[in-house]
Design a protein around this motif. Structure first.
Motif, short mmCIF file in Angstrom:
data_model
loop_
_atom_site.label_atom_id
_atom_site.label_comp_id
_atom_site.label_asym_id
_atom_site.label_seq_id
_atom_site.Cartn_x
_atom_site.Cartn_y
_atom_site.Cartn_z
N GLU A 1 42.35 59.11 31.46
CA GLU A 1 41.59 57.90 31.73
C GLU A 1 42.03 57.30 33.05
OE1 GLU A 1 40.86 56.01 27.38
OE2 GLU A 1 42.97 56.25 27.92
N LEU B 1 43.84 54.54 34.74
CA LEU B 1 44.81 53.49 34.45
C LEU B 1 44.75 52.37 35.48
CD1 LEU B 1 47.22 52.60 32.63
CD2 LEU B 1 48.71 53.82 34.22
N SER C 1 43.22 48.72 35.00
CA SER C 1 42.88 48.56 33.58
C SER C 1 43.62 47.39 32.95
CB SER C 1 43.23 49.84 32.81
OG SER C 1 44.64 50.03 32.79
N THR C 2 43.20 47.06 31.72
CA THR C 2 43.87 46.06 30.90
C THR C 2 44.57 46.76 29.75
OG1 THR C 2 42.27 44.33 31.40
CG2 THR C 2 43.55 44.06 29.39
N ILE C 3 45.84 46.44 29.52
CA ILE C 3 46.57 46.98 28.38
C ILE C 3 47.25 45.83 27.63
CG2 ILE C 3 46.97 49.20 29.53
CD1 ILE C 3 49.93 48.32 29.86
N VAL D 1 48.39 49.03 36.96
CA VAL D 1 47.63 48.40 35.89
C VAL D 1 47.14 47.05 36.42
CG1 VAL D 1 47.81 47.34 33.59
CG2 VAL D 1 48.87 49.57 34.05
N LEU E 1 42.46 49.28 27.55
CA LEU E 1 42.57 50.74 27.56
C LEU E 1 43.45 51.24 26.42
CD1 LEU E 1 41.51 52.98 29.49
CD2 LEU E 1 43.74 52.88 30.61
N GLY F 1 42.69 53.72 23.00
CA GLY F 1 41.59 52.77 23.11
C GLY F 1 40.86 52.44 21.83
#
Length: 555
Positions: free
Chosen positions: A50, A52, A55-57, A83, A112, A137
């Motif tokens: 994916e 990264l 992204s939101t984690i 991130v 994510l 996810g």
């Protein structure tokens, strides 16, 4: 502006994710680069699948010792891997089920994935256990192809990327923004309970629950075992449903779980067991009508009635049989499932309902595939895990609400309080009873544990019945999972031997005993299973091979 550095490192042995992540002693995790190496290995695995960057984690945990320090390190590594945003529960607190809800639903399910810092039901403190796992996810634990790849990265890693941002205040709600090599990086501290509570309100009828807990003849005793379920229990049961705070015990998350063992079973949740009158000589005393406990990260549960223990195998079967009590299941169940060592009680429910019953290896990720394919609604494991397809983790607080929903449903037209024991015994009358017991041999020598399993395999030909090493072919992706436990089965009973992957040191051997009865429903567990256990001890020679005098825990 902060910058990113590539830091040279070398592999650290033993970072292979087990059933649900890596669990180690804090003293081992404290070695240099431990958190950085594992986090980078997770991110390297994500990058292969994916995007990264940007992204939101989610990053949070069960509040155990070292979590806050580890969170700060993970934030720096996340920033170093570009991130874009990290959601952190206030004070680093999020239950494992809450993380699943947030990944799946917050801002439309934009996250994510997430890193959860928990060793689940294992003890906490400077000399106890720490854990870390990656959820993907769909909100569930990383499947085996992910965890295998994470492990491969841990044994070949040579550097990790880290940003020189300062520590972030995670005690207050709000956003902290950084510029890292010219790109924005945001840490957003969110309310720990908000998303999860909203999800529970969409699943259950809170008016019915409020009416039940307000009855003068109904009293609950909820023990959070000083784990992460406390804030959720206070919010839902006290603030919304009106349960007095004195009925919600040990609801403040503590780094060492108050010196206790946050495992909701008859041994470690001893205060709750005593309060419910289980094992007491005085019968029909003034005990609470409903008892419950959760583990450290709130994904497990134990349900008790007045002087009555509900086995986890029976618990999930009763919930499936009474799913009409929960509005979320108004359209019926898609299917039900259990882990292989869990008793077959839910099988009989599925057969009567005319729906598919699945048997999977131990590990919630195996349920997740079935849920994602729309095949599964309710599932459970004998290890005090119960849940549904509302998320992709087992869910301890959900299980408590589900049980209260069943009790409320059973009491709508009753002139007396229909309690936990009456509900379970009525279930046995309809479906039969699966007598069940589990022996745990904890922290035994790993070589001895492997020797035991090899000895048992060599005895397959001696057994008068079905004997095999369980393997599972996933009906969705057709992946094959082998060596999941040794099964010895006759038409009347099952005995299963399995190496557990949830310990932090040594090995844990679990032995499961089950016997089905349609007529003799009032035997004690010892009466029903005694001769089977005696046979098993002699057949396996387990005490001699493991150099023990008996199991550590019996449930």
């Amino acid at each position: 502006m902060s910058t990113i550095q590539a830091v040279h490192t070398t592999p650290i042995q033993g970072q292979k994710p087990g059933t649900s992540g890596v669990r180690k002693k804090v003293t081992e995790v404290l070695q240099p680069h431990y958190i950085e190496n594992f986090t980078q290995s997770c991110f390297n695995t994500v990058k292969e699948r994916e995007v990264l960057e940007g992204s939101t984690i989610v990053v949070s945990g069960d509040g155990r010792y070292y979590n806050k320090t580890a969170i700060q390190t993970i934030l720096k590594v996340a920033a170093g891997n570009r991130v874009g945003r990290v959601w952190v529960g206030q004070n680093g607190i999020l239950s494992t089920p809450a993380v699943s809800v947030i990944i799946r639903e917050r801002e439309g399910g934009i996250a994510l994935g997430g890193l959860i810092l928990t060793a689940s039901h294992n003890p906490g403190g400077p000399n106890a256990d720490f854990g870390i796992k990656y959820n993907i996810g769909n909100g569930g634990p990383a499947p085996e192809d992910w965890t295998n790849r994470i492990y491969e990265h841990t044994i070949s890693i040579s550097e990790y990327s880290i940003a020189d941002i300062p520590d972030v205040d995670i005690s207050s709600l709000g956003r902290t923004e950084f510029q890292v090599d010219g790109r924005p990086f945001v840490v957003e501290v969110i309310d720990s309970t908000e998303d999860y509570v909203a999800k529970m309100q969409s699943i259950f009828n809170f008016d019915d629950l409020r009416a039940l807990v307000s009855r003068p003849d109904f009293k609950i005793h909820y023990d959070c075992l000083s784990g992460v379920s406390g804030p959720y229990a206070r919010h839902i049961f006290h603030r919304i449903l009106g349960v007095p705070l004195e009925q919600i015990k040990n609801s403040e998350p503590l780094e060492d779980f108050g010196g206790g063992h946050p495992d909701p079973n008859l041994v470690y949740a001893h205060d709750l067991v005593h309060a419910m009158g289980i094992g007491a000589e005085v019968q029909h005393g003034d005990y609470p009508d409903f008892g419950a406990a959760n583990d450290g990260d709130a994904d497990r549960n134990m349900i008790l009635g007045k002087q009555f223990f509900v086995t986890p195998s029976d618990s999930v079967a009763v919930l499936a049989a009474n799913s009409a009590a929960i509005p979320y299941f108004a359209g019926g169940l898609k299917g039900v499932a259990r882990s292989m060592p869990t008793s077959t009680a839910i099988d009989f429910v599925g057969q009567k309902l005319g729906i598919q019953v699945y048997e999977v290896p131990t590990g919630w990720k195996f349920f997740g595939n079935l849920m994602d394919a729309g095949r599964l609604s309710i599932c459970g494991e004998e290890s005090f895990g119960t849940g549904s397809d509302h998320i992709r983790e087992k869910d301890g607080v959900w299980a408590v609400l589900a049980w209260l929903s069943v009790i409320a449903y059973k009491n709508k037209n009753s002139d007396h309080l229909v309690g936990v024991e009456e509900i379970v015994r009525s279930h046995w009358q309809e479906y039969g009873r699966n007598y069940y017991m589990r022996y745990d041999y904890e922290n035994v020598d790993s070589n001895a544990a492997n020797q035991l399993m090899e000895t048992l395999k060599n005895k397959f030909s001696e057994f008068q019945g079905q004997a095999d090493s369980y393997e599972y072919t996933d009906p969705v992706d057709h992946s094959v999972t082998k060596n999941q436990g040794l099964r010895f089965i006759t038409p009347e009973w099952r005995v299963i031997y399995r190496l557990s992957g949830t310990g932090s040191s040594g090995a844990t051997v679990r032995v499961y005993y089950e016997k089905y009865e349609k007529v003799n429903l009032d035997l004690s567990t010892d009466q029903a299973l005694g001769s089977i256990i005696d046979w098993s001890l002699k057949f396996s020679d387990i005490n001699a091979i493991l150099s023990v005098t008996g199991p550590t825990v019996i449930t």
